[in-house]
Motif scaffolding. Structure first.
Motif, PDB file in Angstrom:
ATOM      1  N   LYS A  96       0.535  -2.247  10.735  1.00 40.42           N
ATOM      2  CA  LYS A  96      -0.700  -1.678  10.194  1.00 40.42           C
ATOM      3  C   LYS A  96      -0.413  -0.843   8.947  1.00 40.42           C
ATOM      4  O   LYS A  96      -1.141  -0.931   7.938  1.00 40.42           O
ATOM      5  N   MET A  97       0.648  -0.028   9.008  1.00 44.49           N
ATOM      6  CA  MET A  97       0.991   0.802   7.862  1.00 44.49           C
ATOM      7  C   MET A  97       1.380  -0.058   6.664  1.00 44.49           C
ATOM      8  O   MET A  97       0.993   0.219   5.519  1.00 44.49           O
ATOM      9  N   GLU A 124       0.329  -2.266   1.232  1.00 40.85           N
ATOM     10  CA  GLU A 124       0.858  -3.514   0.673  1.00 40.85           C
ATOM     11  C   GLU A 124       0.587  -3.635  -0.818  1.00 40.85           C
ATOM     12  O   GLU A 124       1.412  -4.146  -1.581  1.00 40.85           O
ATOM     13  N   ASP A 125      -0.570  -3.147  -1.260  1.00 39.31           N
ATOM     14  CA  ASP A 125      -0.924  -3.264  -2.679  1.00 39.31           C
ATOM     15  C   ASP A 125      -0.054  -2.391  -3.571  1.00 39.31           C
ATOM     16  O   ASP A 125      -0.001  -2.591  -4.794  1.00 39.31           O
ATOM     17  N   PHE A 126       0.617  -1.405  -2.982  1.00 36.12           N
ATOM     18  CA  PHE A 126       1.431  -0.489  -3.769  1.00 36.12           C
ATOM     19  C   PHE A 126       2.923  -0.842  -3.737  1.00 36.12           C
ATOM     20  O   PHE A 126       3.731  -0.166  -4.363  1.00 36.12           O
ATOM     21  N   LEU A 127       3.289  -1.880  -3.003  1.00 28.26           N
ATOM     22  CA  LEU A 127       4.687  -2.281  -2.892  1.00 28.26           C
ATOM     23  C   LEU A 127       5.061  -3.210  -4.034  1.00 28.26           C
ATOM     24  O   LEU A 127       4.244  -4.030  -4.494  1.00 28.26           O
ATOM     25  N   LEU A 128       6.295  -3.097  -4.488  1.00 31.59           N
ATOM     26  CA  LEU A 128       6.798  -3.978  -5.535  1.00 31.59           C
ATOM     27  C   LEU A 128       7.188  -5.318  -4.960  1.00 31.59           C
ATOM     28  O   LEU A 128       7.742  -5.407  -3.851  1.00 31.59           O
TER      29      LEU A 128
END
Length: 477
Positions: A460-461, A466-470
């Motif tokens: 969930k985290m 997810e949108d902020f991960l490279l």
């Protein structure tokens, strides 16, 4: 049309064979046993043959280092007694080349699974403990119901080192049966499973959990089991029949490294059950018969029991049966997953459920979804998000949990229960079949549920950030 009725013995009638007196294939002395069709041995040559095969299995692997602590599982049966005697002989002063590892012994009492009384369980533990104490090695006794009280944190090297003490006297055996609550939970879990095959599979997984937990707490880096080739041949075919084909290589190989910190080794996997029995007879090795869940049961009571009858029946007529099965199994390979989240929460084997839409597993999932069409429809139209205040709180898309409010929107429930779909998402295909008949998944051991809950929170985290991960594929070299 077949005239054989169900339940009739269809084994071929054995022909009486007249065996002439034979000589040892090594030294030409009078042979005392024949291990295979043409392999006749005298007692001395047979001892050298067995000892060499045992030492060679350990030496070729190069897994067990000098001075390493190894936990040896002792069940009291023929194979584990044979393994224990070989270890004793290898560590004795009269050995040509002494073994260099430091063994510790453990016996797991499974009497609760078949309804044994406390007196019967105590008598079995006493017999096994007397055998183990004569070796002079550290001895441990565990009850299978203790697997219900294991903590998830116990499966790390930072576990409490004082949880389990070495048993050094028969008087201390009475401490083994103080787990009344855990025993009730285990019996409730066993009763919820309808098939004996599922119960056998669960017992095996719980036994392995206890061995790994004890090894980590006491500083053992290896767990040594007395599985012979006959036992492993049965296990190989049983795994395939139960949907564990992807895990066959781990379940039957010399080294099983599915757990990151502990490796399970099987040094007598090349011994047949006949060689084990003859070795014990010639050396007067004591063993203890302890009934299991399938003792005195019909052959068809479980998949494993039926497979055992099939393999042993073939082995009696065709002595190369088990060796051929084992050679086939050695050609298989299972890729170890680097992350624990990609392992089954029950058996710790790699998850085999990440398959394309055209797979058989996807077809099974689709069939289950169609069969539950009515419940799926009800869940779609259930959009009431207010707290019911009647003992349970079930909001749209949320898990069922105990309600703490009064129906006024002040519900602040504690940790919610896991749904069946969430539990299944962390299990391999075979373990999903294992809990298929389990009415309430909350009856599973606490450490399993804690592991699954942690995985759900991490998933969930990860979806939230997810949108902020490279993206590693887009990063420059």
């Amino acid at each position: 049309m077949c005239s054989v009725q169900e339940g009739e013995d269809v084994s071929p009638a054995r022909k009486e064979k007249i065996v002439e007196e034979r000589t040892c294939m090594k030294c030409e002395k009078k042979a005392v046993l024949v291990t295979r069709v043409n392999d006749a041995f005298c007692k001395e040559c047979f001892m050298v043959y067995v000892t060499h095969k045992f030492r060679a299995a350990i030496g070729k692997s190069k897994l067990i280092r000098d001075g390493e602590s190894v936990l040896v599982g002792v069940s009291g049966g023929q194979a584990s007694s044979c393994l224990l005697h070989l270890i004793q002989e290898g560590l004795s002063g009269r050995a040509h080349k002494k073994l260099r590892f430091k063994p510790g012994l453990v016996f797991i009492d499974e009497g609760a699974t078949i309804g044994m009384s406390a007196e019967e369980r105590l008598a079995n533990c006493t017999q096994v403990l007397e055998i183990m104490e004569k070796t002079g090695f550290p001895c441990y006794l565990k009850a299978l119901e203790q697997a219900m009280e294991l903590e998830k944190e116990a499966f790390t090297n930072t576990a409490d080192q004082t949880d389990t003490a070495s048993v050094t006297s028969v008087e201390n055996l009475t401490k083994l049966h103080r787990y009344d609550k855990a025993e009730e939970e285990l019996l409730a879990l066993m009763d919820s499973l309808k098939s004996v095959s599922a119960k056998e599979d669960l017992i095996k997984s719980l036994r392995q959990k206890i061995l790994i937990d004890l090894a980590l707490k006491k500083g053992y880096s290896k767990v040594m089991l007395g599985d012979c080739s006959t036992r492993l041949a049965v296990q190989l075919l049983t795994d395939i029949a139960q949907g564990r084909g992807a895990h066959v290589a781990m379940d039957t190989a010399f080294a099983d490294n599915r757990c990151n910190d502990i490796t399970i080794v099987r040094p007598i996997r090349d011994f047949s059950s006949k060689e084990v029995a003859m070795f014990n007879i010639l050396n007067n090795v004591p063993s203890v018969f302890i009934p299991r869940i399938t003792t005195k049961a019909a052959d068809s009571v479980s998949i494993e029991h039926l497979t055992e009858r099939f393999v042993t029946g073939l082995q009696a007529e065709y002595p190369s049966t088990t060796s051929n099965i084992m050679r086939t199994g050695e050609k298989l390979h299972t890729e170890k997953k680097s992350s624990s989240e990609n392992q089954c929460a029950i058996c710790q084997a790699p998850l085999d459920t990440d398959v394309p839409p055209s797979s058989a597993l996807s077809a099974v999932r689709f069939s289950e979804t169609v069969s539950r069409c009515s419940s799926v429809t009800l869940s779609i139209f259930s959009t009431d998000t207010a707290c019911c205040g009647g003992g349970t709180c079930q909001s749209e898309g949320q898990k069922e949990s105990e309600c703490c409010g009064q129906g006024d929107g002040s519900c602040q429930s504690k940790e919610s229960k896991l749904t069946r779909d969430e539990v299944e998402s962390a299990l391999c295909y075979a373990c999903r079949l294992l809990i298929k008949d389990l009415g309430d998944v909350s009856k599973l051991p606490k450490h399993i549920l804690d592991d699954i809950s942690q995985r759900q929170r991490r998933t969930k985290m990860k979806s939230e950030i997810e949108d902020f991960l490279l993206d590693p594929s887009n990063t420059p070299d």
